[in-house]
Design a protein around this motif. Structure first.
Motif, PDB file in Angstrom:
ATOM      1  N   ALA A  25       6.411  33.874 -36.406  1.00  0.00           N
ATOM      2  CA  ALA A  25       7.717  33.491 -36.216  1.00  0.00           C
ATOM      3  C   ALA A  25       6.819  32.185 -34.702  1.00  0.00           C
ATOM      4  O   ALA A  25       6.874  31.244 -35.084  1.00  0.00           O
ATOM      5  CB  ALA A  25       7.478  34.314 -34.980  1.00  0.00           C
ATOM      6  N   TRP A  26       5.234  32.154 -34.561  1.00  0.00           N
ATOM      7  CA  TRP A  26       4.610  31.481 -34.236  1.00  0.00           C
ATOM      8  C   TRP A  26       4.050  29.884 -35.006  1.00  0.00           C
ATOM      9  O   TRP A  26       4.852  28.729 -34.960  1.00  0.00           O
ATOM     10  CB  TRP A  26       3.717  31.468 -33.452  1.00  0.00           C
ATOM     11  CG  TRP A  26       3.130  32.464 -32.241  1.00  0.00           C
ATOM     12  CD1 TRP A  26       3.238  33.103 -31.330  1.00  0.00           C
ATOM     13  CD2 TRP A  26       4.300  31.505 -30.936  1.00  0.00           C
ATOM     14  NE1 TRP A  26       3.219  33.587 -30.200  1.00  0.00           N
ATOM     15  CE2 TRP A  26       3.677  32.444 -29.695  1.00  0.00           C
ATOM     16  CE3 TRP A  26       4.252  30.068 -30.176  1.00  0.00           C
ATOM     17  CZ2 TRP A  26       4.574  32.137 -28.442  1.00  0.00           C
ATOM     18  CZ3 TRP A  26       4.682  29.641 -29.586  1.00  0.00           C
ATOM     19  CH2 TRP A  26       4.816  30.632 -28.074  1.00  0.00           C
ATOM     20  N   LEU A  27       4.438  30.537 -36.411  1.00  0.00           N
ATOM     21  CA  LEU A  27       3.995  29.687 -37.300  1.00  0.00           C
ATOM     22  C   LEU A  27       5.179  28.799 -37.246  1.00  0.00           C
ATOM     23  O   LEU A  27       5.412  27.727 -37.375  1.00  0.00           O
ATOM     24  CB  LEU A  27       3.178  29.865 -38.411  1.00  0.00           C
ATOM     25  CG  LEU A  27       1.979  30.611 -38.788  1.00  0.00           C
ATOM     26  CD1 LEU A  27       1.756  31.382 -39.547  1.00  0.00           C
ATOM     27  CD2 LEU A  27       1.182  28.917 -37.775  1.00  0.00           C
ATOM     28  N   LEU A  28       6.265  29.381 -38.209  1.00  0.00           N
ATOM     29  CA  LEU A  28       7.751  28.869 -37.640  1.00  0.00           C
ATOM     30  C   LEU A  28       8.006  27.753 -37.056  1.00  0.00           C
ATOM     31  O   LEU A  28       8.511  26.974 -37.218  1.00  0.00           O
ATOM     32  CB  LEU A  28       8.396  30.174 -38.277  1.00  0.00           C
ATOM     33  CG  LEU A  28       8.543  30.807 -39.587  1.00  0.00           C
ATOM     34  CD1 LEU A  28       9.665  31.830 -39.874  1.00  0.00           C
ATOM     35  CD2 LEU A  28       8.592  29.390 -40.643  1.00  0.00           C
ATOM     36  N   ALA A  29       7.925  28.323 -35.578  1.00  0.00           N
ATOM     37  CA  ALA A  29       8.410  27.626 -34.689  1.00  0.00           C
ATOM     38  C   ALA A  29       7.535  26.624 -34.502  1.00  0.00           C
ATOM     39  O   ALA A  29       8.085  25.240 -34.053  1.00  0.00           O
ATOM     40  CB  ALA A  29       7.699  27.915 -33.066  1.00  0.00           C
ATOM     41  N   ALA A  30       6.403  26.637 -34.189  1.00  0.00           N
ATOM     42  CA  ALA A  30       5.733  25.124 -34.827  1.00  0.00           C
ATOM     43  C   ALA A  30       5.565  23.903 -35.513  1.00  0.00           C
ATOM     44  O   ALA A  30       6.169  23.022 -35.434  1.00  0.00           O
ATOM     45  CB  ALA A  30       3.700  25.354 -34.954  1.00  0.00           C
ATOM     46  N   VAL A  31       6.227  24.852 -37.540  1.00  0.00           N
ATOM     47  CA  VAL A  31       6.772  24.176 -38.460  1.00  0.00           C
ATOM     48  C   VAL A  31       7.931  23.270 -38.173  1.00  0.00           C
ATOM     49  O   VAL A  31       8.490  22.040 -38.033  1.00  0.00           O
ATOM     50  CB  VAL A  31       6.564  24.486 -39.189  1.00  0.00           C
ATOM     51  CG1 VAL A  31       7.947  24.087 -40.404  1.00  0.00           C
ATOM     52  CG2 VAL A  31       5.316  24.905 -40.255  1.00  0.00           C
ATOM     53  N   LEU A  32       8.768  23.665 -37.537  1.00  0.00           N
ATOM     54  CA  LEU A  32      10.050  23.355 -36.743  1.00  0.00           C
ATOM     55  C   LEU A  32      10.394  22.213 -36.067  1.00  0.00           C
ATOM     56  O   LEU A  32      10.795  21.461 -35.802  1.00  0.00           O
ATOM     57  CB  LEU A  32      10.978  24.494 -36.183  1.00  0.00           C
ATOM     58  CG  LEU A  32      11.412  25.590 -36.678  1.00  0.00           C
ATOM     59  CD1 LEU A  32      13.006  26.782 -36.968  1.00  0.00           C
ATOM     60  CD2 LEU A  32      12.815  24.664 -38.300  1.00  0.00           C
ATOM     61  N   VAL A  33       9.556  22.621 -34.528  1.00  0.00           N
ATOM     62  CA  VAL A  33       9.103  21.122 -33.615  1.00  0.00           C
ATOM     63  C   VAL A  33       8.517  20.050 -34.461  1.00  0.00           C
ATOM     64  O   VAL A  33       8.495  19.323 -33.572  1.00  0.00           O
ATOM     65  CB  VAL A  33       8.767  21.864 -32.569  1.00  0.00           C
ATOM     66  CG1 VAL A  33       7.445  20.835 -31.673  1.00  0.00           C
ATOM     67  CG2 VAL A  33       9.223  23.404 -31.887  1.00  0.00           C
ATOM     68  N   LEU A  37      10.313  16.624 -34.447  1.00  0.00           N
ATOM     69  CA  LEU A  37       9.238  15.505 -33.567  1.00  0.00           C
ATOM     70  C   LEU A  37      10.027  14.241 -34.628  1.00  0.00           C
ATOM     71  O   LEU A  37      10.344  12.539 -33.969  1.00  0.00           O
ATOM     72  CB  LEU A  37       8.991  15.805 -33.032  1.00  0.00           C
ATOM     73  CG  LEU A  37       8.136  16.249 -31.773  1.00  0.00           C
ATOM     74  CD1 LEU A  37       6.168  16.690 -31.936  1.00  0.00           C
ATOM     75  CD2 LEU A  37       9.071  16.021 -30.635  1.00  0.00           C
ATOM     76  N   VAL A  38       9.213  14.451 -35.194  1.00  0.00           N
ATOM     77  CA  VAL A  38       9.176  13.622 -36.927  1.00  0.00           C
ATOM     78  C   VAL A  38      10.647  12.569 -36.860  1.00  0.00           C
ATOM     79  O   VAL A  38      10.964  10.946 -37.131  1.00  0.00           O
ATOM     80  CB  VAL A  38       8.780  13.478 -38.229  1.00  0.00           C
ATOM     81  CG1 VAL A  38       9.364  13.340 -39.370  1.00  0.00           C
ATOM     82  CG2 VAL A  38       7.607  14.278 -37.739  1.00  0.00           C
ATOM     83  N   ALA A  39      12.068  14.049 -36.913  1.00  0.00           N
ATOM     84  CA  ALA A  39      13.246  13.297 -36.994  1.00  0.00           C
ATOM     85  C   ALA A  39      13.501  12.546 -35.911  1.00  0.00           C
ATOM     86  O   ALA A  39      14.097  11.352 -36.371  1.00  0.00           O
ATOM     87  CB  ALA A  39      14.183  14.205 -37.085  1.00  0.00           C
ATOM     88  N   MET A  40      13.163  12.756 -34.256  1.00  0.00           N
ATOM     89  CA  MET A  40      13.500  11.716 -33.539  1.00  0.00           C
ATOM     90  C   MET A  40      13.137  10.835 -33.452  1.00  0.00           C
ATOM     91  O   MET A  40      13.096  10.033 -33.098  1.00  0.00           O
ATOM     92  CB  MET A  40      12.902  12.628 -32.199  1.00  0.00           C
ATOM     93  CG  MET A  40      14.130  13.688 -32.005  1.00  0.00           C
ATOM     94  SD  MET A  40      13.697  15.387 -30.136  1.00  0.00           S
ATOM     95  CE  MET A  40      13.886  13.332 -28.890  1.00  0.00           C
TER      96      MET A  40
END
Length: 202
Positions: A25-33, A37-40
């Motif tokens: 779950a932590w890995l998935l969350a880090a990827v989503l963040v 960030l890249v999108a923003m």
């Protein structure tokens, strides 16, 4: 599988069993963040540029119309061109328009009447006849309204020989003489004036 095999198989503790999904779950969350960030970072500059380019349209121009005569009550010859020039607060010409004068009138108040159209950003509007070589015959700073009725009275006797409706009448006479004088007063072209005078002498 024998009983001894079962006994030799290592068992996961409850804490270890729960820890495996937690890491995922932590890995998935880090990827989503990271993706967010890249999108923003990629979208924000573009949005700022779009806001800068999205300027509101300029207001509609001012429309001038009215009558024109000189200090003696004479009006310009029909077909004379009236020119309006808009200047900014530094005296630089930023807009220009022209219209034809007809019977001492330029433009009109109705929606479909012609008008002299000048940008509202103009600080001052100057009016000329035929060209801009001489001094303006009228100046105004009324540039805020959508439509302005401006009756121009040029200083002096600049439209000499073309009396308007309010001009002075000629000398009295008997019978048809008054009609002849009226005809002469209304003639604007020199050749027509000469012919009318010859008819009167006869």
């Amino acid at each position: 599988m024998t009983a001894s095999d079962l006994q030799s198989t290592p068992r996961l503790r409850p804490s270890e069993t729960a820890a495996a999904p937690s890491r995922t779950a932590w890995l998935l969350a880090a990827v989503l963040v990271g993706v967010l960030l890249v999108a923003m970072i990629g979208v924000a500059p573009g949005t700022a540029v779009a806001d800068d380019d999205d300027d509101s349209p300029p207001p509609p121009p001012v429309g001038y119309y009215g009558t024109i005569e000189d200090g003696a009550g004479n009006i310009p010859v029909d077909g004379t061109t009236l020119i309006a020039v808009g200047y900014d607060d530094e005296g630089t010409a930023i807009d220009e328009d022209s219209i034809t004068i007809d019977n001492g009138q330029y433009g009109g108040p109705d929606a479909f009447d012609g008008k002299l159209l000048i940008q509202r950003s103009a600080h001052e509007v100057r009016f000329y006849t035929d060209d801009r070589s001489g001094d303006p015959i009228e100046t105004t700073t009324d540039t805020d309204a959508a439509s302005v009725e401006l009756d121009i009275v040029a200083e002096g006797n600049v439209f000499d020989g073309t009396p308007g409706n309010g001009g002075g009448g000629g000398g009295g006479g008997g019978g048809g003489g008054d009609a002849e004088l009226t005809d002469i007063a209304s003639v604007s072209k020199p050749r027509q004036l000469e012919q009318a005078m010859l008819r009167q002498r006869r």
